[in-house]
Structure formats: C-alpha cells, structure tokens
Design an enzyme around this catalytic site. Structure first.
Site, PDB file in Angstrom:
ATOM      1  N   GLU A   1      -6.393  -2.244  10.757  1.00 10.01           N
ATOM      2  CA  GLU A   1      -5.417  -2.589   9.808  1.00 10.01           C
ATOM      3  C   GLU A   1      -4.670  -2.810   8.389  1.00 10.01           C
ATOM      4  O   GLU A   1      -5.890  -3.769   7.621  1.00 10.01           O
ATOM      5  CB  GLU A   1      -3.484  -3.370  10.530  1.00 10.01           C
ATOM      6  N   VAL A   2      -4.677  -1.665   7.582  1.00  6.62           N
ATOM      7  CA  VAL A   2      -4.861  -2.456   5.987  1.00  6.62           C
ATOM      8  C   VAL A   2      -6.342  -2.306   5.350  1.00  6.62           C
ATOM      9  O   VAL A   2      -6.029  -3.214   4.793  1.00  6.62           O
ATOM     10  CB  VAL A   2      -3.374  -2.660   5.631  1.00  6.62           C
TER      11      VAL A   2
END
Length: 263
Positions: A157-158
């Site tokens: 994630e990110v």
C-alpha cells in the site's frame, strides 16, 4: 455457478494475469462486484464476512483479522481456522511475522501488509512509505520476513511504483497493490472510495465513480416526502380507502355476535 478460486489458483497465474480486488462493506456490494467481473474481495471479519460469503459464493474472499484481536500465535491459529470455517479464503493479518508463521504452519492462507499499514500508522503517519533508500530497504526487509513466515499474499500500500514493481517481480507471494500504479498482481480499492459513500478524506490513489452521498441524500428526502404524504392522507381522511381494508357480510357479523352471547 463458477467455482471460486483458491490461493493455489491465484498463485498459479501470478505474472500472467492482473486481478481486480475490492474491499466491500456488505452483501449488496459483494454481489455487485461479482456481477461486474471482480472475483477477489476483502471484508471485515465481523458479520460482514457472512453476508459477503452468502452474496458472492464464487468470489475469493480475504477477511481481516482485527489488529489486536489476538494476543498470541496460538490465538491467531484458532481465529484463523474459525474464519476459514465461516467462508474466508485468506486471512489478512497485520500482526508480526510470528503470528503469520503460526497460521501458515497450519496451512492457513495469510495475507501480510507492507508500506502504509493503517494499524501501524502511529509509527509512520498516513503517507507514502519507502521513498528514501533506508525506508525502501526496510520495506523490502519486511516483505522478506513475511515471505519467510509463509504468507501467501501481501498487500502493498502506497509505496513507490518502482519499489512495488521490484517486490512483485521478486517475491512468490501474490502482491495486492493499492496506490502502487499498475505494478502489483492485483489492482485494489475500497468500495466506499469507488462509490463515493462518505464526505471525509479520499486518499490520493482513490477515484470516485459515483456520488452515493448525494444519492442517499435524495433517498432520505424522498423518504420524508413519502411519510409526510401518508400522514397528510390520514389527516384528510383519504387513507385508508376501501381497497386498503377488508370487511365481512352482515350475516357473518350477526352470527359472530350470536356466538358470543354465551360469554
């Protein structure tokens, strides 16, 4: 009904297929996702899991083990088996690798998490993780730790796209990408962001495809209008009409009264 994929099926197609993945909040969203061709779903481990499993029997469902809900690897194993019995295909776990290893040793498919991990954001803040050489190296170390622990899939994630692409190319785990461009094995978003169901912050990687806030506001307005119209009809005597009620014949009514005379 198409037979739902298992971890083996997903891993077998790693590198040859990109999957869509959606976090859903109820059975209606799960059914709509499957109808739209999305076969990897995630959801919370509360009653949502039961609704999602019933509504989407052909979907692969990863369910989240709430962070802090277990305090030992043995408890994690017990909870993991419980979630599998309820219909989960994989258990998302943001606990340390020793919890994941305990479940993996018992053949419970587990999803780990690196990058921006909301349950651990007290240490990182809500931001992209892995932009500096030192932080990127820590992310890669965490990926290797989860891989060695036996995780089958990993949420990324990110993190920078280049880093996510490297992770995807070098790990046998299926990478579930959120905010990582097109680098990962799945393209992952939350239904609340796709549908526009809230007025709060929308992450940079999200894209709204509808405005359910406005839609539900209109639904609420129409609820009030309908209730008010009914109340006005009752007040004016236009409801109920003859067609809204039942009656009985004079003979039947008189006979009923006769039957009560002995009471």
């Amino acid at each position: 009904m198409t037979e739902r994929p298992r971890v083996h099926d997903l891993l077998r197609q790693k590198g040859s297929r990109k999957w869509l993945q959606l976090h859903v909040d109820n059975g209606e969203e799960a059914a709509a996702a499957v109808e739209a061709g999305i076969v990897i779903l995630s959801c919370e481990a509360d009653v949502t899991l039961d609704m999602v499993r019933a509504a989407a029997p052909s979907a692969f469902v990863s369910t989240g083990m709430a962070h802090g809900s277990v305090a030992s690897p043995d408890e994690a194993v017990r909870e993991g088996f419980s979630l599998l019995r309820r219909g989960a295909d994989s258990i998302y776990c943001s606990h340390s690798p020793r919890f994941i290893e305990a479940m993996a040793r018992e053949a419970i498919p587990v999803t780990g998490h690196v990058g921006l991990v909301p349950n651990k954001a007290a240490w990182t803040g809500y931001r992209a993780v892995g932009r500096t050489p030192e932080e990127a190296a820590r992310v890669l170390r965490e990926v290797k730790d989860l891989e060695n622990a036996g995780a089958a899939t990993i949420e990324v994630e990110v993190v920078p796209v280049r880093l996510a692409a490297h992770i995807t190319a070098t790990t046998p785990m299926l990478t579930m990408g959120m905010g990582c461009g097109t680098a990962c094995d799945t393209q992952y978003l939350f239904s609340c962001d796709v549908l526009g169901t809230h007025t709060g912050h929308y992450p940079r990687h999200a894209k709204r495809y509808d405005d359910f806030v406005a839609l539900m506001a209109e639904v609420q307005t129409r609820r009030v209008m309908a209730f008010r119209a009914w109340a006005d009809d009752v007040a004016s005597g236009t409801y109920p009409e003859v067609t809204h009620q039942v009656d009985m014949s004079d003979d039947a009514f008189e006979r009923a009264l006769d039957l009560t005379r002995s009471f």
